[in-house]
Motif scaffolding. Sequence first.
Motif, PDB file in Angstrom:
ATOM      1  N   GLY A  74      -5.996  -7.903  57.604  1.00 44.22           N
ATOM      2  CA  GLY A  74      -5.701  -9.312  57.862  1.00 44.22           C
ATOM      3  C   GLY A  74      -6.918 -10.213  57.833  1.00 44.22           C
ATOM      4  N   LEU A  75      -7.945  -9.821  57.091  1.00 41.10           N
ATOM      5  CA  LEU A  75      -9.167 -10.620  57.006  1.00 41.10           C
ATOM      6  C   LEU A  75      -9.182 -11.434  55.718  1.00 41.10           C
ATOM      7  CD1 LEU A  75     -11.618  -7.881  58.288  1.00 41.10           C
ATOM      8  CD2 LEU A  75     -10.858  -9.911  59.518  1.00 41.10           C
ATOM      9  N   PRO A  76      -9.871 -12.567  55.721  1.00 43.26           N
ATOM     10  CA  PRO A  76      -9.905 -13.405  54.513  1.00 43.26           C
ATOM     11  C   PRO A  76     -10.595 -12.695  53.351  1.00 43.26           C
ATOM     12  CG  PRO A  76     -11.375 -14.287  56.218  1.00 43.26           C
ATOM     13  CD  PRO A  76     -10.647 -13.125  56.819  1.00 43.26           C
ATOM     14  N   ILE A  77     -10.126 -13.002  52.143  1.00 45.22           N
ATOM     15  CA  ILE A  77     -10.719 -12.381  50.954  1.00 45.22           C
ATOM     16  C   ILE A  77     -11.563 -13.361  50.146  1.00 45.22           C
ATOM     17  CG2 ILE A  77      -8.947 -10.597  50.749  1.00 45.22           C
ATOM     18  CD1 ILE A  77      -7.692 -12.337  48.505  1.00 45.22           C
ATOM     19  N   ASP A  78     -11.718 -14.576  50.660  1.00 40.74           N
ATOM     20  CA  ASP A  78     -12.501 -15.564  49.919  1.00 40.74           C
ATOM     21  C   ASP A  78     -13.742 -16.045  50.667  1.00 40.74           C
ATOM     22  OD1 ASP A  78     -11.003 -16.805  51.841  1.00 40.74           O
ATOM     23  OD2 ASP A  78     -10.290 -18.423  50.567  1.00 40.74           O
ATOM     24  N   SER A  79     -13.869 -15.700  51.933  1.00 38.07           N
ATOM     25  CA  SER A  79     -15.088 -15.998  52.692  1.00 38.07           C
ATOM     26  C   SER A  79     -15.365 -14.792  53.580  1.00 38.07           C
ATOM     27  CB  SER A  79     -14.919 -17.266  53.535  1.00 38.07           C
ATOM     28  OG  SER A  79     -13.936 -17.085  54.529  1.00 38.07           O
ATOM     29  N   TYR A  80     -16.636 -14.430  53.670  1.00 43.82           N
ATOM     30  CA  TYR A  80     -17.012 -13.191  54.345  1.00 43.82           C
ATOM     31  C   TYR A  80     -17.988 -13.527  55.462  1.00 43.82           C
ATOM     32  CZ  TYR A  80     -15.425 -12.171  49.675  1.00 43.82           C
ATOM     33  OH  TYR A  80     -14.707 -12.162  48.514  1.00 43.82           O
ATOM     34  N   GLU A  81     -17.515 -13.366  56.685  1.00 45.08           N
ATOM     35  CA  GLU A  81     -18.331 -13.752  57.830  1.00 45.08           C
ATOM     36  C   GLU A  81     -18.757 -12.569  58.676  1.00 45.08           C
ATOM     37  OE1 GLU A  81     -16.034 -16.680  59.869  1.00 45.08           O
ATOM     38  OE2 GLU A  81     -16.138 -18.085  58.202  1.00 45.08           O
ATOM     39  N   THR A  82     -18.379 -11.357  58.272  1.00 51.88           N
ATOM     40  CA  THR A  82     -18.732 -10.205  59.078  1.00 51.88           C
ATOM     41  C   THR A  82     -18.832  -8.952  58.220  1.00 51.88           C
ATOM     42  OG1 THR A  82     -18.105  -8.846  60.987  1.00 51.88           O
ATOM     43  CG2 THR A  82     -16.312  -9.677  59.639  1.00 51.88           C
ATOM     44  N   MET A  83     -19.658  -8.049  58.667  1.00 50.54           N
ATOM     45  CA  MET A  83     -19.643  -6.712  58.093  1.00 50.54           C
ATOM     46  C   MET A  83     -18.420  -6.024  58.699  1.00 50.54           C
ATOM     47  SD  MET A  83     -22.303  -3.524  58.580  1.00 50.54           S
ATOM     48  CE  MET A  83     -22.294  -3.653  60.348  1.00 50.54           C
ATOM     49  N   LEU A  84     -17.760  -5.225  57.905  1.00 46.85           N
ATOM     50  CA  LEU A  84     -16.611  -4.471  58.390  1.00 46.85           C
ATOM     51  C   LEU A  84     -16.930  -2.992  58.226  1.00 46.85           C
ATOM     52  CD1 LEU A  84     -13.629  -4.760  59.387  1.00 46.85           C
ATOM     53  CD2 LEU A  84     -12.954  -4.424  57.017  1.00 46.85           C
ATOM     54  N   TYR A  85     -16.747  -2.246  59.297  1.00 44.90           N
ATOM     55  CA  TYR A  85     -16.909  -0.793  59.251  1.00 44.90           C
ATOM     56  C   TYR A  85     -15.533  -0.188  59.487  1.00 44.90           C
ATOM     57  CZ  TYR A  85     -17.969   3.946  60.704  1.00 44.90           C
ATOM     58  OH  TYR A  85     -17.980   5.309  60.813  1.00 44.90           O
ATOM     59  N   PHE A 138     -22.014  -2.784  63.616  1.00 42.24           N
ATOM     60  CA  PHE A 138     -23.429  -2.418  63.550  1.00 42.24           C
ATOM     61  C   PHE A 138     -23.731  -1.231  64.462  1.00 42.24           C
ATOM     62  CE2 PHE A 138     -27.707  -2.807  65.351  1.00 42.24           C
ATOM     63  CZ  PHE A 138     -28.468  -2.688  64.207  1.00 42.24           C
ATOM     64  N   PHE A 139     -23.265  -1.275  65.702  1.00 46.89           N
ATOM     65  CA  PHE A 139     -23.554  -0.189  66.645  1.00 46.89           C
ATOM     66  C   PHE A 139     -22.845   1.111  66.268  1.00 46.89           C
ATOM     67  CE2 PHE A 139     -24.610  -3.765  69.640  1.00 46.89           C
ATOM     68  CZ  PHE A 139     -25.972  -3.513  69.649  1.00 46.89           C
ATOM     69  N   GLN A 140     -21.651   1.025  65.720  1.00 42.69           N
ATOM     70  CA  GLN A 140     -20.964   2.239  65.251  1.00 42.69           C
ATOM     71  C   GLN A 140     -21.791   2.938  64.174  1.00 42.69           C
ATOM     72  OE1 GLN A 140     -17.971   3.891  65.917  1.00 42.69           O
ATOM     73  NE2 GLN A 140     -17.806   2.613  67.741  1.00 42.69           N
ATOM     74  N   VAL A 141     -22.310   2.163  63.240  1.00 44.45           N
ATOM     75  CA  VAL A 141     -23.102   2.736  62.154  1.00 44.45           C
ATOM     76  C   VAL A 141     -24.419   3.302  62.686  1.00 44.45           C
ATOM     77  CG1 VAL A 141     -24.357   2.197  60.022  1.00 44.45           C
ATOM     78  CG2 VAL A 141     -22.043   1.288  60.383  1.00 44.45           C
ATOM     79  N   MET A 142     -25.106   2.540  63.497  1.00 40.86           N
ATOM     80  CA  MET A 142     -26.416   2.990  64.001  1.00 40.86           C
ATOM     81  C   MET A 142     -26.287   4.275  64.823  1.00 40.86           C
ATOM     82  SD  MET A 142     -28.375   0.977  62.507  1.00 40.86           S
ATOM     83  CE  MET A 142     -30.004   1.087  63.172  1.00 40.86           C
ATOM     84  N   THR A 143     -25.230   4.388  65.608  1.00 37.64           N
ATOM     85  CA  THR A 143     -25.010   5.602  66.395  1.00 37.64           C
ATOM     86  C   THR A 143     -24.873   6.818  65.491  1.00 37.64           C
ATOM     87  OG1 THR A 143     -23.933   4.400  68.179  1.00 37.64           O
ATOM     88  CG2 THR A 143     -23.424   6.724  68.002  1.00 37.64           C
ATOM     89  N   LYS A 144     -24.132   6.670  64.413  1.00 39.33           N
ATOM     90  CA  LYS A 144     -23.877   7.801  63.524  1.00 39.33           C
ATOM     91  C   LYS A 144     -25.077   8.156  62.649  1.00 39.33           C
ATOM     92  CE  LYS A 144     -18.933   7.071  63.640  1.00 39.33           C
ATOM     93  NZ  LYS A 144     -18.963   6.274  64.858  1.00 39.33           N
ATOM     94  N   LEU A 145     -26.001   7.218  62.475  1.00 39.01           N
ATOM     95  CA  LEU A 145     -27.214   7.532  61.708  1.00 39.01           C
ATOM     96  C   LEU A 145     -28.139   8.463  62.480  1.00 39.01           C
ATOM     97  CD1 LEU A 145     -28.235   4.178  59.985  1.00 39.01           C
ATOM     98  CD2 LEU A 145     -27.351   6.265  58.900  1.00 39.01           C
ATOM     99  N   GLY A 146     -27.967   8.531  63.779  1.00 33.81           N
ATOM    100  CA  GLY A 146     -28.771   9.435  64.590  1.00 33.81           C
ATOM    101  C   GLY A 146     -30.134   8.866  64.934  1.00 33.81           C
ATOM    102  N   PHE A 147     -30.972   9.740  65.493  1.00 32.73           N
ATOM    103  CA  PHE A 147     -32.310   9.342  65.935  1.00 32.73           C
ATOM    104  C   PHE A 147     -33.186   9.054  64.727  1.00 32.73           C
ATOM    105  CE2 PHE A 147     -36.623  10.133  67.396  1.00 32.73           C
ATOM    106  CZ  PHE A 147     -36.639   9.393  68.553  1.00 32.73           C
ATOM    107  N   PRO A 148     -34.004   8.044  64.735  1.00 26.84           N
ATOM    108  CA  PRO A 148     -34.298   7.093  65.812  1.00 26.84           C
ATOM    109  C   PRO A 148     -33.405   5.862  65.805  1.00 26.84           C
ATOM    110  CG  PRO A 148     -35.819   6.677  64.030  1.00 26.84           C
ATOM    111  CD  PRO A 148     -34.925   7.843  63.596  1.00 26.84           C
TER     112      PRO A 148
END
Length: 146
Positions: free
Chosen positions: A60-71, A84-94
Amino acid sequence: MNTDKLPPYISASDRVILFDDVCKLCNAWSNFIIKHDKHRLFKLCSVQSEEGQAILLHFGLPIDSYETMLYVEGNQSFQKSDAFFQVMTKLGFPWKMACIFNVIPRPVRDWMYDRIALNRYSLFGKYDYCTLPSPDHKTRFLNAKL
């Protein structure tokens, strides 16, 4: 919005990061993921692509303007600072150490995220066209035709 079934082009085990392909900051983010995702957990997908457009519509997100990264992980989606935090957590240390900022209340985090996202073209620049992945990176992108 239909979150009970899987989005188009995504399997239950997929972890997909959608990004604005004409945004220089967003392209830098996708290059960061390619470089630091040593276990190849993530697939990348341009919001301008056929696949990206279908996924945005599914949530249900717009397809003509992009205001956020979607994971997207399976049938779940995360936006803004949560993505952002979901991705960073899965990348691991550091990299997961950045999640210390998750203690900041979401409205404040998302307000800061929005300030950058809404001004990203003026702050970082914009490409006049969508960039194409290099041959060695093609497998890192969600592509229904592969």
